[in-house]
Every structure is written in structure tokens, then in C-alpha cells.
Write a protein that holds these residues in place. Structure first.
Motif, PDB file in Angstrom:
ATOM      1  N   ILE A 206      51.254  44.688 -25.954  1.00 42.06           N
ATOM      2  CA  ILE A 206      51.608  43.402 -26.559  1.00 42.06           C
ATOM      3  C   ILE A 206      52.262  43.654 -27.916  1.00 42.06           C
ATOM      4  O   ILE A 206      52.199  44.755 -28.453  1.00 42.06           O
ATOM      5  CB  ILE A 206      50.379  42.490 -26.735  1.00 42.06           C
ATOM      6  CG1 ILE A 206      49.322  43.154 -27.635  1.00 42.06           C
ATOM      7  CG2 ILE A 206      49.782  42.131 -25.379  1.00 42.06           C
ATOM      8  CD1 ILE A 206      48.118  42.283 -27.927  1.00 42.06           C
ATOM      9  N   GLY A 207      52.882  42.624 -28.481  1.00 41.13           N
ATOM     10  CA  GLY A 207      53.564  42.781 -29.755  1.00 41.13           C
ATOM     11  C   GLY A 207      53.226  41.686 -30.744  1.00 41.13           C
ATOM     12  O   GLY A 207      52.739  40.612 -30.365  1.00 41.13           O
ATOM     13  N   GLY A 227      41.361  41.365 -32.185  1.00 42.95           N
ATOM     14  CA  GLY A 227      41.082  40.380 -31.153  1.00 42.95           C
ATOM     15  C   GLY A 227      41.514  40.869 -29.785  1.00 42.95           C
ATOM     16  O   GLY A 227      40.825  40.658 -28.777  1.00 42.95           O
ATOM     17  N   ALA A 228      42.671  41.545 -29.748  1.00 36.42           N
ATOM     18  CA  ALA A 228      43.163  42.080 -28.478  1.00 36.42           C
ATOM     19  C   ALA A 228      42.225  43.151 -27.937  1.00 36.42           C
ATOM     20  O   ALA A 228      41.934  43.208 -26.743  1.00 36.42           O
ATOM     21  CB  ALA A 228      44.568  42.657 -28.675  1.00 36.42           C
ATOM     22  N   LYS A 229      41.725  43.987 -28.847  1.00 34.88           N
ATOM     23  CA  LYS A 229      40.853  45.081 -28.416  1.00 34.88           C
ATOM     24  C   LYS A 229      39.474  44.593 -27.986  1.00 34.88           C
ATOM     25  O   LYS A 229      38.770  45.302 -27.255  1.00 34.88           O
ATOM     26  CB  LYS A 229      40.744  46.117 -29.535  1.00 34.88           C
ATOM     27  CG  LYS A 229      42.046  46.884 -29.749  1.00 34.88           C
ATOM     28  CD  LYS A 229      41.925  47.928 -30.827  1.00 34.88           C
ATOM     29  CE  LYS A 229      43.266  48.613 -31.052  1.00 34.88           C
ATOM     30  NZ  LYS A 229      43.768  49.297 -29.838  1.00 34.88           N
ATOM     31  N   ASP A 234      41.669  49.381 -24.684  1.00 34.98           N
ATOM     32  CA  ASP A 234      42.754  50.357 -24.526  1.00 34.98           C
ATOM     33  C   ASP A 234      44.146  49.751 -24.706  1.00 34.98           C
ATOM     34  O   ASP A 234      45.160  50.432 -24.486  1.00 34.98           O
ATOM     35  CB  ASP A 234      42.672  51.005 -23.142  1.00 34.98           C
ATOM     36  CG  ASP A 234      41.384  51.780 -22.935  1.00 34.98           C
ATOM     37  OD1 ASP A 234      40.941  52.452 -23.897  1.00 34.98           O
ATOM     38  OD2 ASP A 234      40.816  51.697 -21.822  1.00 34.98           O
ATOM     39  N   ILE A 235      44.208  48.513 -25.104  1.00 34.29           N
ATOM     40  CA  ILE A 235      45.510  47.852 -25.203  1.00 34.29           C
ATOM     41  C   ILE A 235      46.360  48.487 -26.295  1.00 34.29           C
ATOM     42  O   ILE A 235      45.848  48.960 -27.321  1.00 34.29           O
ATOM     43  CB  ILE A 235      45.343  46.336 -25.455  1.00 34.29           C
ATOM     44  CG1 ILE A 235      46.641  45.600 -25.108  1.00 34.29           C
ATOM     45  CG2 ILE A 235      44.936  46.061 -26.916  1.00 34.29           C
ATOM     46  CD1 ILE A 235      46.461  44.127 -24.867  1.00 34.29           C
ATOM     47  N   GLN A 236      47.672  48.500 -26.096  1.00 34.42           N
ATOM     48  CA  GLN A 236      48.609  49.024 -27.083  1.00 34.42           C
ATOM     49  C   GLN A 236      49.301  47.849 -27.771  1.00 34.42           C
ATOM     50  O   GLN A 236      49.815  46.951 -27.107  1.00 34.42           O
ATOM     51  CB  GLN A 236      49.641  49.936 -26.413  1.00 34.42           C
ATOM     52  CG  GLN A 236      50.558  50.655 -27.394  1.00 34.42           C
ATOM     53  CD  GLN A 236      51.459  51.678 -26.713  1.00 34.42           C
ATOM     54  OE1 GLN A 236      51.396  51.869 -25.495  1.00 34.42           O
ATOM     55  NE2 GLN A 236      52.300  52.339 -27.484  1.00 34.42           N
ATOM     56  N   VAL A 237      49.289  47.881 -29.103  1.00 36.38           N
ATOM     57  CA  VAL A 237      49.860  46.771 -29.867  1.00 36.38           C
ATOM     58  C   VAL A 237      51.013  47.287 -30.731  1.00 36.38           C
ATOM     59  O   VAL A 237      50.835  48.185 -31.554  1.00 36.38           O
ATOM     60  CB  VAL A 237      48.807  46.102 -30.770  1.00 36.38           C
ATOM     61  CG1 VAL A 237      49.420  44.890 -31.487  1.00 36.38           C
ATOM     62  CG2 VAL A 237      47.580  45.689 -29.964  1.00 36.38           C
ATOM     63  N   PHE A 238      52.191  46.719 -30.547  1.00 35.90           N
ATOM     64  CA  PHE A 238      53.354  47.048 -31.374  1.00 35.90           C
ATOM     65  C   PHE A 238      53.455  46.012 -32.492  1.00 35.90           C
ATOM     66  O   PHE A 238      53.374  44.803 -32.238  1.00 35.90           O
ATOM     67  CB  PHE A 238      54.640  47.007 -30.548  1.00 35.90           C
ATOM     68  CG  PHE A 238      54.617  47.874 -29.322  1.00 35.90           C
ATOM     69  CD1 PHE A 238      54.495  49.251 -29.422  1.00 35.90           C
ATOM     70  CD2 PHE A 238      54.710  47.308 -28.054  1.00 35.90           C
ATOM     71  CE1 PHE A 238      54.486  50.063 -28.290  1.00 35.90           C
ATOM     72  CE2 PHE A 238      54.703  48.099 -26.919  1.00 35.90           C
ATOM     73  CZ  PHE A 238      54.580  49.491 -27.035  1.00 35.90           C
ATOM     74  N   THR A 380      47.765  52.122 -37.439  1.00 32.54           N
ATOM     75  CA  THR A 380      48.720  52.518 -36.401  1.00 32.54           C
ATOM     76  C   THR A 380      48.228  52.160 -35.021  1.00 32.54           C
ATOM     77  O   THR A 380      48.890  52.423 -34.023  1.00 32.54           O
ATOM     78  CB  THR A 380      48.972  54.042 -36.460  1.00 32.54           C
ATOM     79  OG1 THR A 380      47.719  54.719 -36.312  1.00 32.54           O
ATOM     80  CG2 THR A 380      49.623  54.416 -37.775  1.00 32.54           C
ATOM     81  N   LYS A 381      47.037  51.574 -34.936  1.00 33.16           N
ATOM     82  CA  LYS A 381      46.454  51.259 -33.645  1.00 33.16           C
ATOM     83  C   LYS A 381      46.553  49.779 -33.337  1.00 33.16           C
ATOM     84  O   LYS A 381      46.575  48.960 -34.235  1.00 33.16           O
ATOM     85  CB  LYS A 381      44.979  51.683 -33.611  1.00 33.16           C
ATOM     86  CG  LYS A 381      44.799  53.190 -33.791  1.00 33.16           C
ATOM     87  CD  LYS A 381      43.332  53.547 -33.761  1.00 33.16           C
ATOM     88  CE  LYS A 381      43.114  55.041 -33.939  1.00 33.16           C
ATOM     89  NZ  LYS A 381      41.693  55.422 -33.896  1.00 33.16           N
TER      90      LYS A 381
END
Length: 381
Positions: A206-207, A227-229, A234-238, A380-381
Motif C-alpha cells: 500500500i502507499g 494501523g496497516a501492520k 507483513d504488509i509493505q508500505v511505500f 523505513t518500514k
């Protein structure tokens, strides 16, 4: 910024949007002219317009269409003695269906609930902030709102010259005897937006696009990640900090980059720049989450929800405190508990169980059972 430390509209708004936590052009709207008029006709029209202006008994922002001719600083209507007067300066257009529109909604709430005279000046750049603030102060406004933390320095610079005028800096960090800053806990809705994004993502990526990299803005992005985590560890956030609040092209470019890397939900807190992010999401068939006002009308079926700024509640609270003599300079912290922020209605694509999770978390925040961490440095995470 709009905000730096920075409240909700239909198909017509979309057009206005593409046309404001920050800088904008300093020019004020010009009055209407008619090229076909003869010189004599022009003089007569100007005379009638002047007579019409003098006859006005009400606010300068007279219509819900917020015509730009009403946005000239200082064009306040003459009212009876004792009427409460509130003014506003904003960094962009009050027609932006976002940050600045939320400010205008706040002013209209003051007008309707307090019977106040209101006025505003839009597209006020930082260099023009001090003259605009002095203009309203010299005209006897009881309260002047500066709808951006970036205006804080200008407000504190002139406030001492007008001890009888009160000032409120929205999302600000400054204070004085006659200066209050309304600080929103926007990281709370940032956290909820992260939960929503992760719940709706199929790619696990997600971004988020933010207008500036000031600590209060970083705080929103980091809360979004947290919130996403909670939903997907394991979600990747840009994240992208655009460095602009009014560059649609830049917002679109940033979002396209995130989408190319696999992001299928994009959240923005970037005012007009964020409109570009919504455009990109719509074109690429992914989801977006808006901010400041309900932006579902910008791209129906694309915008899942929006992180709302209920500026009407915050503005009213400030205005009433000035009117009843309880105003105090300082920092006013407001969040979900005070209903100064919140989430807009959810798109039909959002499952009921996802909505329930977000509402349950909202209740925990309001009740003090959960406190969203405030992280002011980028991770960075």
C-alpha cells in the motif's frame, strides 16, 4: 502547510478541485468585467456595483458556490454594533474540496450558529500572510483564523500589536496571550486509514502520499504504517513526501510510482496534490483513501473513505470561547474523542467486518483504551 506541525461535495467539486496542511498563489480574485460594454456603460456598471456593495448587510461569502469575487480580503459587509466578526486566511482555494474547503465549512458554521459576520481571503502565500492578518485586525474582527501551521510565525509576529483581537492557527504549534493553536490528532485517523488500506489490499503493498515532511505530517504516515501492520504484520508500505500541497501532477506521479511497485491502495494527506493520487488510483483501477473532507465524489468507486477534519467543530469551539470570554492562548488538542476528526462513510466495496474492526478501534481510542503512538521521525518500514 497547510498544516504543518495540518473540517465535507458532488460532481461540481471535482471540476473545481482540478483547477489547498500549503502555499498558493498570492493573487486575490479579480472582480467581474464585461468586455462588450461601452466606456459609459462600464462607468455606470461600476457605479451600480459600488452602490450594491455598500447596501450589503451580511457576510462577504454570501453563496454556497463560494464565488471568488467574495474572497477579497477586507470586503466585509458593514454590520450593526456588537455583531461577532470572524475572518479566515487560507493557503489555497476554498473550492478545493479538501483542506481549504474544510476551513470554509468551519466559517459557515460560525455564521449560521452564531449569527456572525464572516470574511475570508484565499490563496494567501506566506509572504502575504502578515498583510492579510493586519488587514482583518485593523478592520476590527474579533477572531482571525490562520488555516495552516505555516502561518504561525506571521500570527505571532503581529498578535502583540492587536491585543484585543484573538487568533487561532489551525494545526499550529504557536501560542501567546491572544493566540491559540488548534492541534489535531490526525495520526489517529491515519492509523484507521492504515487499517482500512491493509484490509482492502490484495497485493500486500500500500502507499501513502504526504504534502510535507514536517514532524506532524510524518506522524500521520507512521501511524498509517502502524494501523496497516495491525491488520497485516507483513504488509509493505511505500511513503512519499511530495514537498507540495498544490501540485496535482506531482501527486499523480508519486502515486503511479507506488502503483507500479505493486501498491493497490493509496492514502493521501496532501491537499490538491492528493487529487493527483486519486486520479492515478482511478486510472489504474486501484483504491484510494481521501483526506480533509469526504472525497468520494472525486472518484466514486475508487475512494474507499476519507480521513476527515471536522473544522466546523473546532472553529465553533474557538469562536464561542472568544464570544463568551473564555478564550485562552495555548494549544488546543482535539481528536476522535472531541469529534474534531473522523472517517467518512465507507464505499460499498468495504466489507462490514472491516468497518466493524475500524469502528471498534475508534471506540478504543475515544475511551482511552488505546493510544496511537506519535512517531515524529520517518521509518523505513
Amino acid at each position: 502547510m497547510k498544516r504543518k506541525l495540518s473540517l465535507v461535495m458532488a460532481a461540481a467539486l471535482t471540476a473545481a478541485l482540478l483547477g489547498g496542511c500549503a502555499g498558493g498563489n498570492a493573487k486575490q480574485p479579480a472582480g467581474d468585467t464585461t468586455a462588450a460594454q461601452t466606456e459609459a456603460g462600464e462607468k455606470e456598471a461600476e457605479k451600480k456595483e459600488a452602490e450594491k456593495t455598500e447596501a450589503v448587510d451580511g457576510d462577504t461569502a454570501k453563496t454556497d458556490d463560494v464565488k471568488k469575487d467574495d474572497a477579497k480580503a477586507g470586503d466585509s459587509a458593514k454590520t450593526g454594533d456588537g455583531q461577532f466578526k470572524a475572518a479566515l486566511i487560507v493557503t489555497g482555494s476554498v473550492n478545493d474540496a479538501g483542506w481549504n474547503a474544510a476551513a470554509y465549512n468551519g466559517m459557515k458554521a460560525i455564521e449560521s450558529e452564531m449569527g456572525a459576520e464572516i470574511n475570508f481571503s484565499e490563496n494567501v502565500s506566506l509572504p502575504d500572510a502578515e498583510p492579510a492578518l493586519r488587514d482583518f485586525s485593523n478592520k476590527g474582527y474579533n477572531l482571525v483564523f490562520a488555516h495552516s501551521m505555516e502561518y504561525g510565525e506571521s500570527v505571532t509576529k503581529i498578535a502583540g500589536d492587536y491585543p484585543d483581537t484573538k487568533y487561532a492557527v489551525y494545526t499550529g504549534t504557536v501560542e501567546a496571550d491572544n493566540v491559540a493553536s488548534i492541534s489535531l490528532n490526525e495520526h489517529e485517523t491515519g492509523y484507521l486509514a492504515g487499517m482500512l488500506a491493509a484490509s482492502m489490499s490484495k497485493t500486500g503493498k500500500i502507499g501513502v502520499i504526504i504534502g510535507s515532511d514536517l514532524p506532524p505530517m510524518i506522524r500521520i504516515a507512521e501511524a498509517y504504517k502502524l494501523g496497516a501492520k495491525e491488520i497485516n504484520p507483513d504488509i509493505q508500505v511505500f511513503d512519499v513526501f511530495a514537498g507540495s500541497w498544490d501540485d496535482i501532477a506531482k501527486g499523480k506521479e508519486a502515486a503511479l510510482g507506488q502503483i507500479e511497485n505493486g501498491a493497490d491502495v493509496i492514502f493521501h494527506v496532501a491537499d490538491k496534490t492528493g487529487l493527483g493520487a486519486i486520479q492515478a488510483a482511478q486510472e489504474k483501477g486501484v483504491y484510494a483513501i481521501g483526506s480533509s473532507v469526504d472525497q468520494s465524489a472525486v472518484a466514486p468507486g475508487t475512494v474507499l473513505s476519507s480521513a476527515l477534519d471536522h473544522a466546523d467543530k473546532a472553529y465553533l469551539a474557538a469562536a464561542k470561547s472568544v464570544s463568551d470570554g473564555t478564550f485562552k492562548g495555548g494549544i488546543m488538542r482535539m481528536g476522535l474523542k472531541e469529534e474534531a476528526i473522523g472517517m467518512a462513510p465507507y464505499d460499498a466495496a468495504v466489507p462490514e467486518d472491516v468497518i466493524k474492526k475500524i469502528e471498534d478501534k475508534t471506540a478504543q481510542i475515544v475511551n482511552g483504551e488505546f493510544e496511537v503512538p506519535e512517531i515524529l521521525e520517518r521509518t523505513t518500514k
